[in-house]
Design a protein around this motif. Structure first.
Motif, PDB file in Angstrom:
ATOM      1  N   PRO A   9      -4.674   8.486 -19.369  1.00 17.69           N
ATOM      2  CA  PRO A   9      -4.647   6.909 -19.097  1.00 17.69           C
ATOM      3  C   PRO A   9      -3.483   6.785 -18.428  1.00 17.69           C
ATOM      4  N   GLU A  10      -2.219   7.713 -18.930  1.00 16.09           N
ATOM      5  CA  GLU A  10      -0.856   7.468 -17.751  1.00 16.09           C
ATOM      6  C   GLU A  10      -1.179   7.364 -16.483  1.00 16.09           C
ATOM      7  N   ARG A  11      -2.080   7.959 -15.892  1.00 17.21           N
ATOM      8  CA  ARG A  11      -2.552   7.937 -14.661  1.00 17.21           C
ATOM      9  C   ARG A  11      -2.821   6.599 -14.160  1.00 17.21           C
ATOM     10  N   ALA A  12      -3.670   5.783 -14.946  1.00 15.56           N
ATOM     11  CA  ALA A  12      -3.965   4.501 -14.664  1.00 15.56           C
ATOM     12  C   ALA A  12      -2.842   3.566 -14.936  1.00 15.56           C
ATOM     13  N   GLU A  13      -2.213   3.983 -16.188  1.00 15.84           N
ATOM     14  CA  GLU A  13      -0.881   3.037 -16.180  1.00 15.84           C
ATOM     15  C   GLU A  13       0.178   3.225 -14.917  1.00 15.84           C
ATOM     16  N   ALA A  14       0.236   4.349 -14.432  1.00 11.31           N
ATOM     17  CA  ALA A  14       1.203   4.228 -13.285  1.00 11.31           C
ATOM     18  C   ALA A  14       0.823   3.619 -12.082  1.00 11.31           C
ATOM     19  N   LEU A  15      -0.641   3.565 -12.033  1.00 15.69           N
ATOM     20  CA  LEU A  15      -1.174   2.766 -10.890  1.00 15.69           C
ATOM     21  C   LEU A  15      -1.276   1.410 -10.900  1.00 15.69           C
ATOM     22  N   LEU A  16      -1.195   1.060 -12.231  1.00 10.37           N
ATOM     23  CA  LEU A  16      -0.986  -0.496 -12.665  1.00 10.37           C
ATOM     24  C   LEU A  16       0.269  -0.771 -12.415  1.00 10.37           C
TER      25      LEU A  16
ATOM     26  N   GLN B 103     -11.195   5.339 -13.636  1.00 14.78           N
ATOM     27  CA  GLN B 103      -9.818   4.560 -13.580  1.00 14.78           C
ATOM     28  C   GLN B 103      -9.693   3.891 -12.303  1.00 14.78           C
ATOM     29  N   LEU B 104     -10.056   3.953 -11.202  1.00 14.14           N
ATOM     30  CA  LEU B 104     -10.116   3.243 -10.157  1.00 14.14           C
ATOM     31  C   LEU B 104     -10.853   1.904 -10.268  1.00 14.14           C
ATOM     32  N   ASP B 105     -11.772   2.086 -10.984  1.00 11.98           N
ATOM     33  CA  ASP B 105     -12.699   0.863 -11.165  1.00 11.98           C
ATOM     34  C   ASP B 105     -11.958  -0.145 -12.157  1.00 11.98           C
ATOM     35  N   PHE B 106     -11.183   0.740 -13.064  1.00 12.63           N
ATOM     36  CA  PHE B 106     -10.451  -0.283 -14.162  1.00 12.63           C
ATOM     37  C   PHE B 106      -9.408  -1.062 -13.248  1.00 12.63           C
ATOM     38  N   VAL B 107      -8.708  -0.300 -12.606  1.00 17.96           N
ATOM     39  CA  VAL B 107      -7.410  -0.924 -11.867  1.00 17.96           C
ATOM     40  C   VAL B 107      -8.018  -2.010 -10.909  1.00 17.96           C
TER      41      VAL B 107
ATOM     42  N   LEU C  44      -3.201  10.367  -9.002  1.00 18.49           N
ATOM     43  CA  LEU C  44      -4.590  10.492  -9.560  1.00 18.49           C
ATOM     44  C   LEU C  44      -5.574  11.226  -8.836  1.00 18.49           C
ATOM     45  N   LEU C  45      -5.588  11.012  -7.550  1.00 17.25           N
ATOM     46  CA  LEU C  45      -6.708  11.584  -6.735  1.00 17.25           C
ATOM     47  C   LEU C  45      -6.640  13.121  -6.735  1.00 17.25           C
ATOM     48  N   SER C  46      -5.279  13.679  -6.817  1.00 14.56           N
ATOM     49  CA  SER C  46      -5.257  15.232  -6.613  1.00 14.56           C
ATOM     50  C   SER C  46      -5.324  15.748  -7.960  1.00 14.56           C
ATOM     51  N   ASP C  47      -5.412  15.023  -9.042  1.00 10.27           N
ATOM     52  CA  ASP C  47      -5.390  15.540 -10.535  1.00 10.27           C
ATOM     53  C   ASP C  47      -6.491  16.404 -10.710  1.00 10.27           C
ATOM     54  N   SER C  48      -6.453  17.626 -10.548  1.00  5.23           N
ATOM     55  CA  SER C  48      -7.642  18.744 -10.849  1.00  5.23           C
ATOM     56  C   SER C  48      -8.147  18.822 -12.208  1.00  5.23           C
ATOM     57  N   THR C  49      -7.560  18.131 -13.059  1.00  8.20           N
ATOM     58  CA  THR C  49      -8.235  18.285 -14.550  1.00  8.20           C
ATOM     59  C   THR C  49      -8.860  17.121 -14.799  1.00  8.20           C
ATOM     60  N   LEU C  50      -9.030  15.999 -14.060  1.00  8.04           N
ATOM     61  CA  LEU C  50     -10.023  15.049 -14.080  1.00  8.04           C
ATOM     62  C   LEU C  50     -11.225  15.393 -13.232  1.00  8.04           C
ATOM     63  N   LEU C  51     -12.319  14.908 -13.803  1.00  4.51           N
ATOM     64  CA  LEU C  51     -13.664  14.796 -13.204  1.00  4.51           C
ATOM     65  C   LEU C  51     -13.606  13.820 -12.180  1.00  4.51           C
ATOM     66  N   PRO C  52     -14.418  13.949 -11.002  1.00  3.38           N
ATOM     67  CA  PRO C  52     -14.400  12.677 -10.013  1.00  3.38           C
ATOM     68  C   PRO C  52     -15.039  11.368 -10.649  1.00  3.38           C
TER      69      PRO C  52
ATOM     70  N   ALA D  89       0.920  -1.226  -0.016  1.00  4.27           N
ATOM     71  CA  ALA D  89      -0.002  -0.024   0.164  1.00  4.27           C
ATOM     72  C   ALA D  89       0.952   1.406  -0.001  1.00  4.27           C
ATOM     73  N   GLU D  90       1.972   1.353   0.879  1.00  6.27           N
ATOM     74  CA  GLU D  90       2.896   2.454   0.709  1.00  6.27           C
ATOM     75  C   GLU D  90       3.521   2.627  -0.394  1.00  6.27           C
ATOM     76  N   ALA D  91       3.790   1.572  -1.238  1.00  2.07           N
ATOM     77  CA  ALA D  91       4.282   1.912  -2.534  1.00  2.07           C
ATOM     78  C   ALA D  91       3.499   2.198  -3.734  1.00  2.07           C
ATOM     79  N   VAL D  92       2.244   1.771  -3.432  1.00  2.00           N
ATOM     80  CA  VAL D  92       1.384   2.217  -4.449  1.00  2.00           C
ATOM     81  C   VAL D  92       0.731   3.855  -4.127  1.00  2.00           C
ATOM     82  N   LEU D  93       0.904   4.253  -3.051  1.00  2.74           N
ATOM     83  CA  LEU D  93       0.230   5.626  -2.459  1.00  2.74           C
ATOM     84  C   LEU D  93       0.754   6.705  -3.345  1.00  2.74           C
ATOM     85  N   PRO D  94       1.944   6.734  -3.704  1.00  2.00           N
ATOM     86  CA  PRO D  94       2.209   8.164  -4.412  1.00  2.00           C
ATOM     87  C   PRO D  94       1.407   8.138  -5.922  1.00  2.00           C
TER      88      PRO D  94
END
Length: 139
Positions: free
Chosen positions: A85-92, A45-49, A31-39, A21-26
């Motif tokens: 999509p790069e945010r989801a790629e980073a999370l994956l 993206q979270l659902d996809f991951v 992703l969560l703080s990206d103000s250019t994305l709508l909730p 969890a600590e490794a994935v937190l950044p």
């Protein structure tokens, strides 16, 4: 709580999930703080991951299904997640996936692959499993 004020260190399965969890937190915070994305886009993206990781976890015992679901085609990811999509790629990637080259791709990654080829190798499976479970706990 330890005398220094730091949380107690954990070991075993709980420590492994915490480390994942600590490794994935950044990547999750980015992703969560990206103000250019709508909730709704963030939730998509979270659902996809989450779905990708759950499918892998469900198929660890079935080699045929595991081989099928441990790979995500980047073109399909980018088609389904149209905004950043790069945010989801980073999370994956933080969740244990790594870029994989296809023989016909000519040097550019075409897939993201999760974990070892054979999922019953405990030492090879552990890092990917820790990252995936840590991600699922946070999502």
């Amino acid at each position: 709580m330890e005398p220094s004020g730091e949380p107690e260190t954990t070991s075993g399965p709980l420590g492994a999930v915490r480390a994942g969890a600590e490794a994935v937190l950044p990547a999750l915070r980015a992703l969560l703080s990206d103000s250019t994305l709508l909730p709704q886009q963030v939730l998509g993206q979270l659902d996809f991951v989450e779905r990708a990781l759950n499918i892998i976890m469900l198929n660890l015992a079935d080699m045929t299904s595991y081989a099928k679901y441990r790979r995500i085609k980047l073109a399909a990811l980018r088609k389904q997640i149209t905004h950043k999509p790069e945010r989801a790629e980073a999370l994956l990637t933080s969740a244990g996936f790594r870029p994989a080259l296809d023989a016909t791709a000519g040097g550019t990654p075409e897939y993201l692959e999760w974990g070892p080829i054979v999922p019953n190798e405990d030492t090879a499976l552990r890092p990917s499993l820790e990252a995936a479970l840590g991600t699922l706990v946070l999502i």
